[in-house]
Design a protein around this motif. Structure first.
Motif, mmCIF file in Angstrom:
data_model
loop_
_atom_site.group_PDB
_atom_site.id
_atom_site.type_symbol
_atom_site.label_atom_id
_atom_site.label_comp_id
_atom_site.label_asym_id
_atom_site.label_seq_id
_atom_site.Cartn_x
_atom_site.Cartn_y
_atom_site.Cartn_z
ATOM 1 N N GLU A 161 36.883 53.147 29.198
ATOM 2 C CA GLU A 161 35.565 52.665 29.610
ATOM 3 C C GLU A 161 35.753 51.557 30.644
ATOM 4 O O GLU A 161 36.737 50.801 30.593
ATOM 5 C CB GLU A 161 34.783 52.121 28.412
ATOM 6 N N MET A 162 34.843 51.464 31.574
ATOM 7 C CA MET A 162 34.948 50.413 32.579
ATOM 8 C C MET A 162 34.755 49.042 31.932
ATOM 9 O O MET A 162 33.828 48.843 31.147
ATOM 10 C CB MET A 162 33.914 50.598 33.694
ATOM 11 N N HIS A 163 35.650 48.107 32.222
ATOM 12 C CA HIS A 163 35.515 46.730 31.754
ATOM 13 C C HIS A 163 36.340 45.843 32.672
ATOM 14 O O HIS A 163 37.498 46.124 32.952
ATOM 15 C CB HIS A 163 35.987 46.577 30.305
ATOM 16 N N THR A 164 35.736 44.805 33.171
ATOM 17 C CA THR A 164 36.453 43.883 34.056
ATOM 18 C C THR A 164 37.031 42.738 33.223
ATOM 19 O O THR A 164 36.513 42.412 32.153
ATOM 20 C CB THR A 164 35.526 43.328 35.154
ATOM 21 N N PRO A 165 38.111 42.116 33.696
ATOM 22 C CA PRO A 165 38.786 41.094 32.881
ATOM 23 C C PRO A 165 37.967 39.817 32.757
ATOM 24 O O PRO A 165 37.401 39.321 33.734
ATOM 25 C CB PRO A 165 40.088 40.842 33.650
ATOM 26 N N GLU A 166 37.918 39.279 31.545
ATOM 27 C CA GLU A 166 37.161 38.054 31.309
ATOM 28 C C GLU A 166 37.791 36.862 32.031
ATOM 29 O O GLU A 166 37.085 35.939 32.439
ATOM 30 C CB GLU A 166 37.084 37.775 29.798
ATOM 31 N N ASP A 167 39.119 36.886 32.168
ATOM 32 C CA ASP A 167 39.810 35.783 32.844
ATOM 33 C C ASP A 167 40.169 36.157 34.275
ATOM 34 O O ASP A 167 41.132 35.629 34.844
ATOM 35 C CB ASP A 167 41.064 35.383 32.078
ATOM 36 N N GLY A 168 39.409 37.073 34.870
ATOM 37 C CA GLY A 168 39.742 37.624 36.178
ATOM 38 C C GLY A 168 39.928 36.582 37.266
ATOM 39 O O GLY A 168 40.846 36.672 38.077
ATOM 40 N N MET B 163 41.023 49.688 40.896
ATOM 41 C CA MET B 163 40.591 50.529 39.778
ATOM 42 C C MET B 163 41.080 49.946 38.455
ATOM 43 O O MET B 163 40.353 49.948 37.449
ATOM 44 C CB MET B 163 41.101 51.960 39.956
ATOM 45 N N SER B 164 42.317 49.421 38.461
ATOM 46 C CA SER B 164 42.840 48.777 37.262
ATOM 47 C C SER B 164 42.011 47.546 36.903
ATOM 48 O O SER B 164 41.729 47.292 35.719
ATOM 49 C CB SER B 164 44.299 48.365 37.494
ATOM 50 N N TYR B 165 41.599 46.782 37.906
ATOM 51 C CA TYR B 165 40.750 45.611 37.685
ATOM 52 C C TYR B 165 39.471 46.008 36.936
ATOM 53 O O TYR B 165 38.975 45.259 36.089
ATOM 54 C CB TYR B 165 40.399 44.976 39.020
#
Length: 532
Positions: free
Chosen positions: A185-192, A68-70
Protein backbone atom coordinates in the motif's frame (compact mmCIF):
# COMPACT_ATOMS: atom_id res chain seq x y z
CA UNK A 1 6.75 -28.27 -7.81
CA UNK A 2 6.73 -27.12 -11.41
CA UNK A 3 9.99 -25.68 -12.72
CA UNK A 4 10.26 -22.88 -15.27
CA UNK A 5 13.22 -22.66 -17.65
CA UNK A 6 14.46 -19.10 -17.09
CA UNK A 7 17.42 -17.03 -18.12
CA UNK A 8 19.05 -15.48 -15.09
CA UNK A 9 17.57 -12.15 -16.20
CA UNK A 10 14.12 -13.72 -16.47
CA UNK A 11 14.43 -15.29 -13.03
CA UNK A 12 15.20 -11.84 -11.61
CA UNK A 13 12.22 -10.31 -13.39
CA UNK A 14 9.75 -13.04 -12.40
CA UNK A 15 10.89 -12.92 -8.79
CA UNK A 16 10.34 -9.16 -8.66
CA UNK A 17 6.82 -9.56 -10.05
CA UNK A 18 6.05 -12.36 -7.58
CA UNK A 19 7.44 -10.30 -4.69
CA UNK A 20 4.92 -7.49 -5.20
CA UNK A 21 6.81 -5.19 -7.53
CA UNK A 22 5.18 -1.87 -8.42
CA UNK A 23 7.69 -0.52 -10.91
CA UNK A 24 10.87 -1.33 -12.82
CA UNK A 25 13.08 1.51 -14.03
CA UNK A 26 15.92 0.89 -16.46
CA UNK A 27 17.82 1.93 -19.55
CA UNK A 28 18.61 -0.95 -21.92
CA UNK A 29 22.14 -2.32 -21.73
CA UNK A 30 23.54 -5.81 -22.22
CA UNK A 31 23.47 -8.04 -20.17
CA UNK A 32 20.59 -6.49 -18.16
CA UNK A 33 18.09 -5.68 -20.93
CA UNK A 34 16.00 -8.84 -20.73
CA UNK A 35 14.94 -8.12 -17.14
CA UNK A 36 12.81 -5.14 -18.11
CA UNK A 37 11.71 -6.74 -21.40
CA UNK A 38 10.40 -9.78 -19.50
CA UNK A 39 8.36 -7.55 -17.20
CA UNK A 40 7.06 -5.58 -20.19
CA UNK A 41 5.83 -8.83 -21.73
CA UNK A 42 4.37 -10.26 -18.52
CA UNK A 43 0.59 -10.73 -18.39
CA UNK A 44 0.70 -10.32 -14.60
CA UNK A 45 2.57 -7.02 -14.95
CA UNK A 46 -0.02 -5.76 -17.44
CA UNK A 47 -2.90 -6.85 -15.21
CA UNK A 48 -1.40 -5.17 -12.15
CA UNK A 49 -0.31 -2.04 -14.00
CA UNK A 50 3.33 -2.44 -12.98
CA UNK A 51 5.35 0.46 -14.34
CA UNK A 52 7.78 -0.85 -16.98
CA UNK A 53 8.52 1.92 -19.49
CA UNK A 54 12.16 2.56 -20.35
CA UNK A 55 13.85 5.51 -18.66
CA UNK A 56 15.92 8.08 -20.56
CA UNK A 57 19.10 7.04 -18.75
CA UNK A 58 20.26 5.19 -15.64
CA UNK A 59 20.32 8.31 -13.47
CA UNK A 60 16.67 9.09 -14.16
CA UNK A 61 15.88 5.40 -13.62
CA UNK A 62 17.56 5.33 -10.21
CA UNK A 63 15.89 8.53 -9.07
CA UNK A 64 12.45 7.36 -10.21
CA UNK A 65 12.93 4.02 -8.46
CA UNK A 66 13.88 5.87 -5.27
CA UNK A 67 10.80 8.05 -5.65
CA UNK A 68 8.58 4.98 -5.90
CA UNK A 69 10.30 3.56 -2.82
CA UNK A 70 9.68 6.86 -1.01
CA UNK A 71 5.97 6.31 -1.69
CA UNK A 72 6.19 2.93 0.05
CA UNK A 73 6.07 0.75 -3.07
CA UNK A 74 8.62 -1.88 -4.11
CA UNK A 75 10.85 -0.81 -6.98
CA UNK A 76 13.49 -2.45 -9.15
CA UNK A 77 16.25 -0.51 -10.93
CA UNK A 78 18.27 -2.38 -13.58
CA UNK A 79 21.37 -1.49 -15.54
CA UNK A 80 24.57 -2.88 -16.95
CA UNK A 81 27.71 -2.24 -14.96
CA UNK A 82 28.78 1.01 -16.66
CA UNK A 83 25.24 2.32 -16.17
CA UNK A 84 25.89 2.53 -12.45
CA UNK A 85 28.53 5.16 -13.22
CA UNK A 86 25.74 7.30 -14.70
CA UNK A 87 23.47 6.64 -11.71
CA UNK A 88 26.20 6.93 -9.07
CA UNK A 89 25.14 10.31 -7.69
CA UNK A 90 21.70 9.07 -6.67
CA UNK A 91 23.05 5.61 -5.79
CA UNK A 92 25.53 6.90 -3.24
CA UNK A 93 23.05 9.29 -1.67
CA UNK A 94 20.26 6.68 -1.54
CA UNK A 95 22.59 4.83 0.81
CA UNK A 96 22.53 7.94 2.97
CA UNK A 97 18.78 8.52 2.89
CA UNK A 98 17.80 4.87 3.04
CA UNK A 99 14.53 3.66 1.57
CA UNK A 100 10.87 3.26 2.49
CA UNK A 101 9.43 0.60 0.19
CA UNK A 102 11.88 -2.16 -0.73
CA UNK A 103 14.35 -1.13 -3.43
CA UNK A 104 16.65 -3.48 -5.33
CA UNK A 105 19.32 -2.27 -7.73
CA UNK A 106 20.56 -4.78 -10.31
CA UNK A 107 24.04 -4.37 -11.73
CA UNK A 108 24.73 -6.73 -14.62
CA UNK A 109 28.51 -6.81 -14.93
CA UNK A 110 30.27 -7.89 -18.12
CA UNK A 111 33.61 -9.62 -17.43
CA UNK A 112 35.62 -10.09 -20.65
CA UNK A 113 33.79 -7.08 -22.15
CA UNK A 114 31.51 -9.05 -24.49
CA UNK A 115 29.59 -5.85 -25.24
CA UNK A 116 31.13 -3.18 -23.06
CA UNK A 117 34.01 -0.74 -22.87
CA UNK A 118 35.30 -2.01 -19.52
CA UNK A 119 34.78 -4.90 -17.13
CA UNK A 120 34.40 -3.03 -13.84
CA UNK A 121 33.20 -5.01 -10.85
CA UNK A 122 30.39 -3.12 -9.15
CA UNK A 123 30.88 -4.87 -5.84
CA UNK A 124 33.33 -1.99 -5.47
CA UNK A 125 30.34 0.37 -5.64
CA UNK A 126 28.47 -1.67 -3.04
CA UNK A 127 31.42 -1.42 -0.66
CA UNK A 128 31.82 2.27 -1.54
CA UNK A 129 28.18 2.99 -0.65
CA UNK A 130 28.34 0.58 2.33
CA UNK A 131 25.06 -1.14 1.49
CA UNK A 132 24.13 -4.86 1.54
CA UNK A 133 24.90 -6.85 -1.61
CA UNK A 134 23.73 -10.17 -3.03
CA UNK A 135 25.48 -12.22 -5.72
CA UNK A 136 23.67 -15.36 -6.94
CA UNK A 137 25.46 -18.54 -7.96
CA UNK A 138 22.45 -20.00 -9.81
CA UNK A 139 19.21 -18.95 -11.46
CA UNK A 140 17.24 -20.32 -8.53
CA UNK A 141 19.33 -18.26 -6.14
CA UNK A 142 18.80 -15.23 -8.37
CA UNK A 143 15.04 -15.75 -8.09
CA UNK A 144 15.13 -16.32 -4.32
CA UNK A 145 17.45 -13.38 -3.68
CA UNK A 146 15.16 -10.96 -5.50
CA UNK A 147 12.01 -12.45 -3.96
CA UNK A 148 13.43 -12.14 -0.42
CA UNK A 149 15.58 -9.11 -1.21
CA UNK A 150 12.71 -6.64 -1.08
CA UNK A 151 11.87 -7.80 2.43
CA UNK A 152 15.56 -7.61 3.37
CA UNK A 153 15.69 -4.06 2.02
CA UNK A 154 12.65 -3.03 4.05
CA UNK A 155 13.92 -4.78 7.19
CA UNK A 156 17.34 -3.12 7.05
CA UNK A 157 15.99 0.19 5.69
CA UNK A 158 18.45 0.47 2.80
CA UNK A 159 18.60 -0.34 -0.91
CA UNK A 160 20.12 -3.72 -1.79
CA UNK A 161 22.57 -4.10 -4.66
CA UNK A 162 22.29 -7.39 -6.55
CA UNK A 163 25.23 -8.25 -8.80
CA UNK A 164 24.88 -10.67 -11.69
CA UNK A 165 27.33 -11.27 -14.51
CA UNK A 166 26.95 -12.11 -18.20
CA UNK A 167 26.99 -15.90 -17.79
CA UNK A 168 24.38 -15.75 -15.04
CA UNK A 169 22.19 -13.29 -16.94
CA UNK A 170 22.23 -15.20 -20.23
CA UNK A 171 22.25 -18.88 -19.23
CA UNK A 172 19.15 -20.94 -18.44
CA UNK A 173 18.18 -23.27 -15.62
CA UNK A 174 15.06 -24.61 -13.96
CA UNK A 175 13.54 -22.27 -11.40
CA UNK A 176 10.74 -22.97 -8.92
CA UNK A 177 8.49 -19.96 -8.36
CA UNK A 178 6.95 -18.97 -5.04
CA UNK A 179 3.65 -17.48 -3.95
CA UNK A 180 2.66 -14.18 -5.53
CA UNK A 181 2.56 -11.30 -3.08
CA UNK A 182 0.33 -8.26 -3.23
CA UNK A 183 1.85 -4.86 -3.86
CA UNK A 184 2.57 -2.61 -0.90
CA UNK A 185 0.00 0.00 0.00
CA UNK A 186 1.23 3.51 -0.65
CA UNK A 187 2.70 5.14 2.47
CA UNK A 188 5.27 7.90 2.74
CA UNK A 189 7.86 7.90 5.54
CA UNK A 190 6.94 9.73 8.73
CA UNK A 191 10.55 10.84 9.20
CA UNK A 192 11.00 11.64 5.50
CA UNK A 193 12.26 15.18 5.97
CA UNK A 194 14.94 13.97 8.35
CA UNK A 195 16.12 11.29 5.94
CA UNK A 196 15.44 12.46 2.40
CA UNK A 197 16.66 16.06 2.64
CA UNK A 198 20.43 15.72 2.53
CA UNK A 199 21.39 19.16 3.73
CA UNK A 200 24.83 18.91 5.36
CA UNK A 201 23.50 19.06 8.93
CA UNK A 202 21.04 16.23 8.25
CA UNK A 203 23.42 14.28 6.01
CA UNK A 204 26.03 14.15 8.77
CA UNK A 205 23.49 12.44 11.02
CA UNK A 206 22.48 10.06 8.25
CA UNK A 207 26.09 9.10 7.62
CA UNK A 208 26.51 8.17 11.29
CA UNK A 209 23.32 6.11 10.98
CA UNK A 210 24.69 4.32 7.92
CA UNK A 211 27.93 3.51 9.72
CA UNK A 212 26.01 2.25 12.76
CA UNK A 213 23.93 0.00 10.46
CA UNK A 214 27.02 -1.93 9.32
CA UNK A 215 26.77 -4.31 12.27
CA UNK A 216 23.20 -5.20 11.27
CA UNK A 217 24.30 -5.72 7.67
CA UNK A 218 27.10 -8.06 8.78
CA UNK A 219 24.79 -9.94 11.15
CA UNK A 220 22.35 -10.45 8.28
CA UNK A 221 25.18 -11.75 6.14
CA UNK A 222 26.33 -14.11 8.91
CA UNK A 223 22.81 -15.58 9.12
CA UNK A 224 22.21 -15.63 5.37
CA UNK A 225 21.26 -18.95 3.75
CA UNK A 226 23.26 -17.82 0.71
CA UNK A 227 26.55 -17.95 2.61
CA UNK A 228 27.57 -21.55 3.29
CA UNK A 229 30.53 -23.42 4.74
CA UNK A 230 31.46 -26.84 3.33
CA UNK A 231 34.01 -28.83 5.29
CA UNK A 232 36.73 -30.83 3.53
CA UNK A 233 39.41 -33.30 4.68
CA UNK A 234 42.47 -31.52 3.25
CA UNK A 235 43.03 -28.35 5.24
CA UNK A 236 46.29 -27.42 3.58
CA UNK A 237 44.13 -25.14 1.45
CA UNK A 238 40.86 -23.32 2.11
CA UNK A 239 38.79 -21.98 -0.78
CA UNK A 240 36.62 -18.86 -0.64
CA UNK A 241 34.35 -18.48 -3.63
CA UNK A 242 31.69 -15.97 -4.61
CA UNK A 243 28.66 -15.95 -6.91
CA UNK A 244 28.94 -17.92 -10.14
CA UNK A 245 32.53 -18.92 -9.36
CA UNK A 246 31.03 -21.46 -6.92
CA UNK A 247 29.63 -23.33 -9.95
CA UNK A 248 33.04 -23.46 -11.60
CA UNK A 249 34.55 -24.84 -8.40
CA UNK A 250 31.77 -27.45 -8.10
CA UNK A 251 32.42 -28.63 -11.67
CA UNK A 252 35.99 -29.44 -10.66
CA UNK A 253 34.81 -31.49 -7.65
CA UNK A 254 31.82 -33.55 -8.87
CA UNK A 255 32.26 -36.04 -5.99
CA UNK A 256 32.59 -33.52 -3.18
CA UNK A 257 35.11 -30.89 -2.11
CA UNK A 258 38.60 -31.99 -1.04
CA UNK A 259 39.23 -28.73 0.82
CA UNK A 260 37.06 -26.58 3.10
CA UNK A 261 35.00 -24.17 1.00
CA UNK A 262 33.31 -20.94 2.02
CA UNK A 263 30.65 -19.81 -0.49
CA UNK A 264 29.86 -16.12 -0.21
CA UNK A 265 26.78 -14.74 -1.94
CA UNK A 266 25.73 -12.03 0.52
CA UNK A 267 27.87 -9.11 1.60
CA UNK A 268 29.34 -7.55 3.74
CA UNK A 269 31.72 -10.48 4.23
CA UNK A 270 30.46 -12.88 6.90
CA UNK A 271 33.37 -12.23 9.20
CA UNK A 272 32.92 -15.21 11.55
CA UNK A 273 32.77 -17.65 8.65
CA UNK A 274 35.87 -16.08 7.10
CA UNK A 275 37.71 -16.33 10.42
CA UNK A 276 36.66 -19.99 10.69
CA UNK A 277 38.14 -21.03 7.34
CA UNK A 278 41.26 -18.93 7.89
CA UNK A 279 41.74 -20.51 11.32
CA UNK A 280 41.43 -24.04 9.95
CA UNK A 281 43.50 -23.79 6.77
CA UNK A 282 47.15 -23.03 6.05
CA UNK A 283 46.56 -21.13 2.79
CA UNK A 284 43.53 -19.52 1.14
CA UNK A 285 42.54 -19.47 -2.54
CA UNK A 286 39.94 -16.86 -3.51
CA UNK A 287 37.80 -17.57 -6.58
CA UNK A 288 35.69 -14.59 -7.64
CA UNK A 289 34.35 -13.34 -10.96
CA UNK A 290 35.69 -9.87 -11.58
CA UNK A 291 38.04 -7.78 -9.47
CA UNK A 292 39.92 -9.15 -6.44
CA UNK A 293 37.36 -7.55 -4.15
CA UNK A 294 37.20 -10.28 -1.49
CA UNK A 295 40.90 -11.00 -1.86
CA UNK A 296 41.82 -7.41 -1.04
CA UNK A 297 39.37 -7.26 1.86
CA UNK A 298 40.82 -10.44 3.35
CA UNK A 299 44.30 -9.00 3.34
CA UNK A 300 42.93 -5.85 4.93
CA UNK A 301 41.01 -7.21 7.91
CA UNK A 302 42.47 -10.60 8.79
CA UNK A 303 45.60 -9.25 10.43
CA UNK A 304 47.26 -12.68 10.31
CA UNK A 305 50.12 -13.99 8.23
CA UNK A 306 48.17 -16.48 6.12
CA UNK A 307 48.95 -16.69 2.40
CA UNK A 308 46.05 -15.63 0.18
CA UNK A 309 46.09 -16.65 -3.47
CA UNK A 310 43.91 -15.34 -6.28
CA UNK A 311 44.06 -12.70 -8.96
CA UNK A 312 46.58 -10.49 -7.19
CA UNK A 313 49.40 -13.05 -7.10
CA UNK A 314 48.77 -14.45 -10.60
CA UNK A 315 47.14 -17.73 -9.50
CA UNK A 316 44.19 -16.58 -11.61
CA UNK A 317 44.29 -14.22 -14.56
CA UNK A 318 43.63 -10.60 -13.59
CA UNK A 319 41.29 -9.86 -16.52
CA UNK A 320 38.45 -11.67 -18.24
CA UNK A 321 35.87 -14.20 -17.10
CA UNK A 322 36.56 -17.12 -14.85
CA UNK A 323 35.99 -20.55 -16.38
CA UNK A 324 35.91 -24.07 -14.93
CA UNK A 325 39.26 -24.73 -16.63
CA UNK A 326 40.85 -21.60 -15.13
CA UNK A 327 39.63 -22.67 -11.69
CA UNK A 328 40.93 -26.21 -12.27
CA UNK A 329 44.39 -24.91 -13.15
CA UNK A 330 44.40 -22.71 -10.02
CA UNK A 331 43.66 -25.86 -8.01
CA UNK A 332 46.64 -27.61 -9.60
CA UNK A 333 44.59 -29.93 -11.79
CA UNK A 334 45.78 -31.05 -15.22
CA UNK A 335 43.40 -29.49 -17.71
CA UNK A 336 43.51 -30.90 -21.22
CA UNK A 337 42.41 -29.09 -24.36
CA UNK A 338 40.59 -31.49 -26.67
CA UNK A 339 39.22 -29.22 -29.34
CA UNK A 340 40.94 -26.56 -31.39
CA UNK A 341 38.94 -23.54 -32.53
CA UNK A 342 38.66 -23.59 -36.33
CA UNK A 343 40.14 -20.48 -37.89
CA UNK A 344 36.87 -19.75 -39.66
CA UNK A 345 35.14 -18.96 -36.35
CA UNK A 346 37.92 -16.95 -34.75
CA UNK A 347 37.83 -13.19 -34.32
CA UNK A 348 34.89 -12.29 -36.49
CA UNK A 349 34.07 -8.72 -35.53
CA UNK A 350 30.49 -7.43 -35.71
CA UNK A 351 29.49 -5.26 -38.63
CA UNK A 352 26.78 -2.79 -39.54
CA UNK A 353 23.81 -4.56 -41.11
CA UNK A 354 23.42 -4.49 -44.85
CA UNK A 355 20.91 -1.74 -45.62
CA UNK A 356 21.70 0.19 -42.41
CA UNK A 357 21.35 3.96 -42.68
CA UNK A 358 24.57 4.43 -40.70
CA UNK A 359 26.48 2.97 -43.67
CA UNK A 360 25.27 5.65 -46.08
CA UNK A 361 25.91 8.35 -43.49
CA UNK A 362 29.51 7.21 -42.93
CA UNK A 363 30.27 6.90 -46.64
CA UNK A 364 29.12 10.47 -47.25
CA UNK A 365 30.88 11.79 -44.15
CA UNK A 366 34.16 10.08 -45.04
CA UNK A 367 34.15 11.45 -48.55
CA UNK A 368 33.53 15.01 -47.38
CA UNK A 369 36.12 14.85 -44.57
CA UNK A 370 38.76 13.53 -46.96
CA UNK A 371 38.98 17.11 -48.22
CA UNK A 372 39.93 18.49 -44.78
CA UNK A 373 43.36 18.04 -43.26
CA UNK A 374 43.18 17.36 -39.52
CA UNK A 375 39.47 16.43 -39.38
CA UNK A 376 38.53 14.36 -36.33
CA UNK A 377 35.32 12.42 -35.70
CA UNK A 378 34.29 11.73 -32.11
CA UNK A 379 32.07 8.66 -31.78
CA UNK A 380 29.64 7.38 -29.18
CA UNK A 381 28.02 4.20 -27.83
CA UNK A 382 25.65 2.38 -30.18
CA UNK A 383 25.47 0.49 -33.48
CA UNK A 384 27.25 3.35 -35.22
CA UNK A 385 30.34 2.63 -33.07
CA UNK A 386 30.98 -0.12 -35.62
CA UNK A 387 31.93 2.69 -37.99
CA UNK A 388 35.35 2.41 -36.31
CA UNK A 389 35.91 -0.89 -38.17
CA UNK A 390 36.67 -1.54 -41.83
CA UNK A 391 35.54 -0.60 -44.37
CA UNK A 392 34.63 2.76 -42.84
CA UNK A 393 37.25 3.54 -40.18
CA UNK A 394 35.22 6.67 -39.71
CA UNK A 395 35.56 7.56 -36.02
CA UNK A 396 38.58 8.46 -33.90
CA UNK A 397 37.21 8.06 -30.36
CA UNK A 398 34.53 6.23 -28.37
CA UNK A 399 34.69 6.60 -24.59
CA UNK A 400 31.27 6.68 -22.93
CA UNK A 401 27.63 7.60 -23.46
CA UNK A 402 27.35 11.19 -24.66
CA UNK A 403 31.11 11.84 -24.83
CA UNK A 404 31.10 12.38 -28.60
CA UNK A 405 29.62 15.87 -28.30
CA UNK A 406 31.63 17.05 -25.31
CA UNK A 407 34.92 15.61 -26.57
CA UNK A 408 34.33 17.22 -29.97
CA UNK A 409 33.63 20.48 -28.13
CA UNK A 410 36.90 20.24 -26.20
CA UNK A 411 38.82 19.39 -29.35
CA UNK A 412 37.23 22.33 -31.15
CA UNK A 413 38.15 24.58 -28.23
CA UNK A 414 41.74 23.35 -28.69
CA UNK A 415 41.71 24.28 -32.38
CA UNK A 416 40.70 21.05 -34.15
CA UNK A 417 38.78 21.74 -37.37
CA UNK A 418 36.51 20.24 -38.38
CA UNK A 419 35.47 18.67 -35.06
CA UNK A 420 32.60 16.29 -35.80
CA UNK A 421 30.48 14.35 -33.32
CA UNK A 422 28.56 11.20 -34.30
CA UNK A 423 25.89 10.12 -31.81
CA UNK A 424 22.68 8.09 -32.01
CA UNK A 425 19.16 9.23 -31.24
CA UNK A 426 18.83 7.21 -28.02
CA UNK A 427 22.32 8.10 -26.81
CA UNK A 428 21.64 11.77 -27.55
CA UNK A 429 18.64 11.84 -25.20
CA UNK A 430 20.50 9.62 -22.70
CA UNK A 431 23.40 12.02 -22.16
CA UNK A 432 24.11 14.10 -25.23
CA UNK A 433 21.67 16.95 -24.64
CA UNK A 434 23.65 18.62 -21.86
CA UNK A 435 26.79 18.57 -24.01
CA UNK A 436 24.85 20.23 -26.80
CA UNK A 437 23.78 22.94 -24.35
CA UNK A 438 27.45 23.62 -23.56
CA UNK A 439 28.11 23.99 -27.29
CA UNK A 440 25.18 26.36 -27.74
CA UNK A 441 26.20 28.47 -24.75
CA UNK A 442 29.62 29.09 -26.31
CA UNK A 443 28.58 28.87 -29.98
CA UNK A 444 31.26 26.21 -30.45
CA UNK A 445 32.41 25.56 -33.99
CA UNK A 446 31.19 21.97 -34.13
CA UNK A 447 29.20 19.68 -36.42
CA UNK A 448 27.02 17.16 -34.61
CA UNK A 449 25.59 14.19 -36.48
CA UNK A 450 22.63 12.56 -34.71
CA UNK A 451 22.31 9.35 -36.70
CA UNK A 452 18.64 8.61 -36.12
CA UNK A 453 17.41 5.06 -36.70
CA UNK A 454 14.33 5.71 -34.55
CA UNK A 455 15.12 3.08 -31.94
CA UNK A 456 17.66 1.86 -29.38
CA UNK A 457 19.02 -0.60 -31.91
CA UNK A 458 22.18 -1.99 -30.34
CA UNK A 459 20.27 -3.58 -27.44
CA UNK A 460 17.41 -5.00 -29.49
CA UNK A 461 15.15 -2.22 -30.72
CA UNK A 462 13.70 -0.68 -27.57
CA UNK A 463 11.85 2.64 -27.68
CA UNK A 464 14.03 5.73 -28.05
CA UNK A 465 13.11 8.77 -25.98
CA UNK A 466 13.98 11.09 -28.88
CA UNK A 467 11.84 9.51 -31.59
CA UNK A 468 9.90 12.16 -33.47
CA UNK A 469 11.24 15.09 -31.46
CA UNK A 470 14.96 15.49 -32.09
CA UNK A 471 14.53 18.71 -34.09
CA UNK A 472 12.37 20.32 -31.41
CA UNK A 473 14.78 19.22 -28.65
CA UNK A 474 17.75 20.74 -30.47
CA UNK A 475 15.84 23.94 -31.23
CA UNK A 476 14.67 24.12 -27.61
CA UNK A 477 18.26 23.83 -26.41
CA UNK A 478 19.10 26.79 -28.63
CA UNK A 479 20.46 25.50 -31.94
CA UNK A 480 19.58 27.83 -34.82
CA UNK A 481 16.77 26.01 -36.72
CA UNK A 482 18.46 26.97 -40.00
CA UNK A 483 21.35 24.72 -38.96
CA UNK A 484 19.29 21.71 -37.92
CA UNK A 485 19.38 19.72 -41.15
CA UNK A 486 17.47 16.48 -41.69
CA UNK A 487 18.65 14.00 -44.33
CA UNK A 488 17.48 10.63 -45.58
CA UNK A 489 20.57 8.40 -45.80
CA UNK A 490 20.01 6.54 -49.08
CA UNK A 491 22.23 6.10 -52.10
CA UNK A 492 19.89 8.22 -54.22
CA UNK A 493 20.44 11.13 -51.81
CA UNK A 494 24.21 10.72 -51.64
CA UNK A 495 25.20 13.95 -53.39
CA UNK A 496 22.64 15.96 -51.42
CA UNK A 497 23.99 14.52 -48.16
CA UNK A 498 27.56 15.45 -49.04
CA UNK A 499 26.51 18.96 -49.94
CA UNK A 500 24.68 19.46 -46.64
CA UNK A 501 27.56 18.02 -44.59
CA UNK A 502 30.03 20.31 -46.35
CA UNK A 503 27.82 23.39 -45.89
CA UNK A 504 27.44 22.79 -42.16
CA UNK A 505 31.12 22.09 -41.61
CA UNK A 506 31.87 25.45 -43.18
CA UNK A 507 29.33 27.18 -40.93
CA UNK A 508 31.12 28.78 -37.97
CA UNK A 509 28.96 27.69 -35.08
CA UNK A 510 26.82 24.78 -33.86
CA UNK A 511 25.34 22.60 -36.59
CA UNK A 512 23.17 19.53 -36.08
CA UNK A 513 22.73 17.04 -38.91
CA UNK A 514 20.04 14.36 -38.53
CA UNK A 515 20.34 11.49 -41.03
CA UNK A 516 17.05 9.66 -40.39
CA UNK A 517 16.10 6.20 -41.56
CA UNK A 518 14.46 3.45 -39.52
CA UNK A 519 16.67 0.60 -38.34
CA UNK A 520 16.57 -2.19 -40.91
CA UNK A 521 16.05 -4.78 -38.16
CA UNK A 522 13.04 -3.11 -36.52
CA UNK A 523 11.56 -2.41 -39.94
CA UNK A 524 11.92 -6.08 -40.88
CA UNK A 525 10.26 -7.18 -37.64
CA UNK A 526 7.37 -4.78 -38.22
CA UNK A 527 6.83 -6.13 -41.73
CA UNK A 528 6.83 -9.72 -40.48
CA UNK A 529 4.38 -8.85 -37.71
CA UNK A 530 2.01 -7.13 -40.17
CA UNK A 531 1.76 -10.30 -42.27
CA UNK A 532 0.58 -12.47 -39.38
Amino acid sequence: MEKHLFLGDEAVAQAAIDAGLSGVYAYPGTPSTEITEFIQGSAIAKERGIHCRWSTNEKTAMEAALGMSYAGKRSLCCMKHVGLNVAADCFMNAAMSGINGGMIIITADDPSMHSSQNEQDNRMYGNFAMIPMLEPSSQQEAYDMIYDGFELSEKLGYPVLVRITTRMAHSRAGVVRREQKEENEMHTPEDGRQRFILLPALARKRFKTLIAAQDAFTASSEASPYNAYFDGPDKELGIITTGIAFNYLSENYPDGFEHPVLKISQYPLPRKMVEKIVGECKEILVLEEGYPVVEEQLKGFLGVGIRVHGRLDGTLQRDGELTPDAVGKALGKQIGSYYAIPEVVEQRPPALCQGCGHRDMYEALNEVLAGYKGAKVFGDIGCYTLGALPPFRAIDTCIDMGASITMAKGASDAGVFPAVSVIGDSTFTHSGMTGLLDCVNENTNITIVISDNETTAMTGGQDSAGTGRLESICAGIGVDPAHIRVMVPLKKNYDEMKAIIREEIEYKGVSVLIPRRECIQTLTRKKKASKK
